[in-house]
Scaffold this motif. Sequence first.
Motif, PDB file in Angstrom:
ATOM      1  N   PRO A 273     -73.568 -54.671 -59.016  1.00 20.93           N
ATOM      2  CA  PRO A 273     -72.570 -55.727 -59.088  1.00 20.93           C
ATOM      3  C   PRO A 273     -71.236 -55.198 -59.602  1.00 20.93           C
ATOM      4  N   TYR A 274     -70.178 -55.859 -59.163  1.00 22.46           N
ATOM      5  CA  TYR A 274     -68.829 -55.499 -59.582  1.00 22.46           C
ATOM      6  C   TYR A 274     -68.501 -56.217 -60.884  1.00 22.46           C
ATOM      7  N   ASP A 275     -68.010 -55.487 -61.882  1.00 22.25           N
ATOM      8  CA  ASP A 275     -67.595 -56.090 -63.142  1.00 22.25           C
ATOM      9  C   ASP A 275     -66.096 -56.328 -63.104  1.00 22.25           C
ATOM     10  N   ALA A 276     -65.712 -57.595 -63.199  1.00 23.23           N
ATOM     11  CA  ALA A 276     -64.298 -57.959 -63.182  1.00 23.23           C
ATOM     12  C   ALA A 276     -63.611 -57.437 -64.434  1.00 23.23           C
ATOM     13  N   PRO A 277     -62.375 -56.967 -64.302  1.00 24.91           N
ATOM     14  CA  PRO A 277     -61.661 -56.469 -65.478  1.00 24.91           C
ATOM     15  C   PRO A 277     -61.275 -57.611 -66.414  1.00 24.91           C
TER      16      PRO A 277
ATOM     17  N   PRO B 246     -68.628 -63.514 -54.477  1.00 25.63           N
ATOM     18  CA  PRO B 246     -67.381 -62.818 -54.826  1.00 25.63           C
ATOM     19  C   PRO B 246     -67.214 -61.475 -54.123  1.00 25.63           C
ATOM     20  N   ALA B 247     -68.307 -60.750 -53.908  1.00 20.79           N
ATOM     21  CA  ALA B 247     -68.203 -59.449 -53.241  1.00 20.79           C
ATOM     22  C   ALA B 247     -67.704 -59.606 -51.806  1.00 20.79           C
ATOM     23  N   MET B 248     -68.135 -60.662 -51.124  1.00 23.17           N
ATOM     24  CA  MET B 248     -67.662 -60.892 -49.749  1.00 23.17           C
ATOM     25  C   MET B 248     -66.178 -61.248 -49.745  1.00 23.17           C
ATOM     26  N   ILE B 249     -65.771 -62.106 -50.674  1.00 22.80           N
ATOM     27  CA  ILE B 249     -64.357 -62.490 -50.755  1.00 22.80           C
ATOM     28  C   ILE B 249     -63.504 -61.270 -51.065  1.00 22.80           C
TER      29      ILE B 249
ATOM     30  N   ALA C 225     -64.201 -58.169 -50.355  1.00 26.13           N
ATOM     31  CA  ALA C 225     -64.174 -57.320 -49.164  1.00 26.13           C
ATOM     32  C   ALA C 225     -63.224 -57.891 -48.109  1.00 26.13           C
ATOM     33  N   PHE C 226     -63.341 -59.188 -47.822  1.00 22.03           N
ATOM     34  CA  PHE C 226     -62.443 -59.803 -46.843  1.00 22.03           C
ATOM     35  C   PHE C 226     -60.982 -59.698 -47.280  1.00 22.03           C
ATOM     36  N   SER C 227     -60.726 -59.888 -48.568  1.00 20.91           N
ATOM     37  CA  SER C 227     -59.335 -59.856 -49.040  1.00 20.91           C
ATOM     38  C   SER C 227     -58.702 -58.489 -48.833  1.00 20.91           C
ATOM     39  N   SER C 228     -59.519 -57.431 -48.815  1.00 19.34           N
ATOM     40  CA  SER C 228     -58.974 -56.089 -48.588  1.00 19.34           C
ATOM     41  C   SER C 228     -58.573 -55.877 -47.135  1.00 19.34           C
ATOM     42  N   LEU C 229     -59.010 -56.780 -46.246  1.00 21.47           N
ATOM     43  CA  LEU C 229     -58.698 -56.676 -44.820  1.00 21.47           C
ATOM     44  C   LEU C 229     -57.578 -57.622 -44.396  1.00 21.47           C
ATOM     45  N   LEU C 230     -56.979 -58.321 -45.377  1.00 20.57           N
ATOM     46  CA  LEU C 230     -55.927 -59.295 -45.073  1.00 20.57           C
ATOM     47  C   LEU C 230     -54.610 -58.624 -44.717  1.00 20.57           C
ATOM     48  N   GLN C 231     -53.934 -59.252 -43.774  1.00 23.03           N
ATOM     49  CA  GLN C 231     -52.605 -58.810 -43.350  1.00 23.03           C
ATOM     50  C   GLN C 231     -51.796 -60.060 -43.019  1.00 23.03           C
ATOM     51  N   CYS C 232     -50.501 -59.998 -43.222  1.00 21.98           N
ATOM     52  CA  CYS C 232     -49.619 -61.102 -42.852  1.00 21.98           C
ATOM     53  C   CYS C 232     -48.520 -60.539 -41.956  1.00 21.98           C
ATOM     54  N   ASP C 233     -48.335 -61.151 -40.776  1.00 16.59           N
ATOM     55  CA  ASP C 233     -47.317 -60.637 -39.859  1.00 16.59           C
ATOM     56  C   ASP C 233     -45.949 -61.252 -40.164  1.00 16.59           C
ATOM     57  N   ALA C 234     -44.948 -60.842 -39.432  1.00 23.97           N
ATOM     58  CA  ALA C 234     -43.574 -61.292 -39.654  1.00 23.97           C
ATOM     59  C   ALA C 234     -43.407 -62.795 -39.450  1.00 23.97           C
ATOM     60  N   ASP C 235     -44.290 -63.419 -38.674  1.00 23.65           N
ATOM     61  CA  ASP C 235     -44.228 -64.863 -38.438  1.00 23.65           C
ATOM     62  C   ASP C 235     -44.969 -65.662 -39.500  1.00 23.65           C
TER      63      ASP C 235
ATOM     64  N   ALA D 172     -48.750 -57.516 -66.164  1.00 18.32           N
ATOM     65  CA  ALA D 172     -49.881 -57.260 -65.268  1.00 18.32           C
ATOM     66  C   ALA D 172     -50.598 -58.570 -65.013  1.00 18.32           C
ATOM     67  N   PHE D 173     -51.112 -58.705 -63.803  1.00 18.02           N
ATOM     68  CA  PHE D 173     -51.805 -59.929 -63.391  1.00 18.02           C
ATOM     69  C   PHE D 173     -53.163 -59.577 -62.810  1.00 18.02           C
ATOM     70  N   ARG D 174     -54.139 -60.443 -63.079  1.00 19.48           N
ATOM     71  CA  ARG D 174     -55.442 -60.366 -62.417  1.00 19.48           C
ATOM     72  C   ARG D 174     -55.491 -61.505 -61.418  1.00 19.48           C
ATOM     73  N   LEU D 175     -55.858 -61.181 -60.190  1.00 21.05           N
ATOM     74  CA  LEU D 175     -55.946 -62.183 -59.129  1.00 21.05           C
ATOM     75  C   LEU D 175     -57.335 -62.814 -59.115  1.00 21.05           C
ATOM     76  N   ASN D 176     -57.457 -63.911 -58.400  1.00 19.97           N
ATOM     77  CA  ASN D 176     -58.755 -64.575 -58.252  1.00 19.97           C
ATOM     78  C   ASN D 176     -59.775 -63.700 -57.521  1.00 19.97           C
ATOM     79  N   THR D 177     -59.336 -62.629 -56.902  1.00 24.44           N
ATOM     80  CA  THR D 177     -60.230 -61.662 -56.256  1.00 24.44           C
ATOM     81  C   THR D 177     -60.558 -60.498 -57.191  1.00 24.44           C
ATOM     82  N   ASP D 178     -60.065 -60.579 -58.427  1.00 23.13           N
ATOM     83  CA  ASP D 178     -60.196 -59.552 -59.470  1.00 23.13           C
ATOM     84  C   ASP D 178     -59.344 -58.322 -59.213  1.00 23.13           C
ATOM     85  N   ASP D 179     -58.491 -58.353 -58.204  1.00 23.04           N
ATOM     86  CA  ASP D 179     -57.526 -57.275 -58.030  1.00 23.04           C
ATOM     87  C   ASP D 179     -56.507 -57.356 -59.152  1.00 23.04           C
TER      88      ASP D 179
END
Length: 183
Positions: free
Chosen positions: A2-6, A59-62, A64-74, A112-119
């Motif tokens: 398991p991942y331990d959140a900071p 949380p592990a799926m979220i 993982a998915f969050s690491s694949l997020l991208q936002c385009d110019a639109d 420094a900020f911790r996100l809801n994804t623990d990033d």
Amino acid sequence: MPYDAPDLAKLNLSEIAALAAARKLPPIENWDPTHIGESEMRIAADGKWYHQGDEIRRPAMIRAFSSLLQCDADGQHWLVTPQQKLSIDVEDAPFIAVEMQSEGEFESRCLAFRLNTDDLVVAGPGSELAFRNDLPCLHVRKGLWAKIARSAYYELAEIALAECPKEPKIWSKGVVFPIGTSQ
């Protein structure tokens, strides 16, 4: 394993910055997937993730998915893999900055900020604080933003008002950010 959140309260800013820098994200900007489609996923305004109407609770799926997020110019958000680029609906912002730690003061401050994804994100050059659609936000990476949770924003505002009561602003990593005005 398991991942331990900071826990930001137990870390100094140097440790937080090292953890943030150590997060290796996939090189999605280098991928050119041939299949473009719909993910049937949504990120709600409260930061919860859904697939076909059902909440994603792992949380592990979220993470993982969050690491694949991208936002385009639109402003369209995508989940990107080497084979697929799938649209994802985002109600406000894909992340929420749920916790903040401040070290130093005035120009020598670091936030420094911790996100809801623990990033972890350190505000400064390339990770600016701004108001977007009247919401206090933090730039996370390449067009992706985090709304700043009310409790963290109150901490920011308290510091800004104490240091600069006439024009509330706050510094992080040598960059000054106005607090309380839309841009």
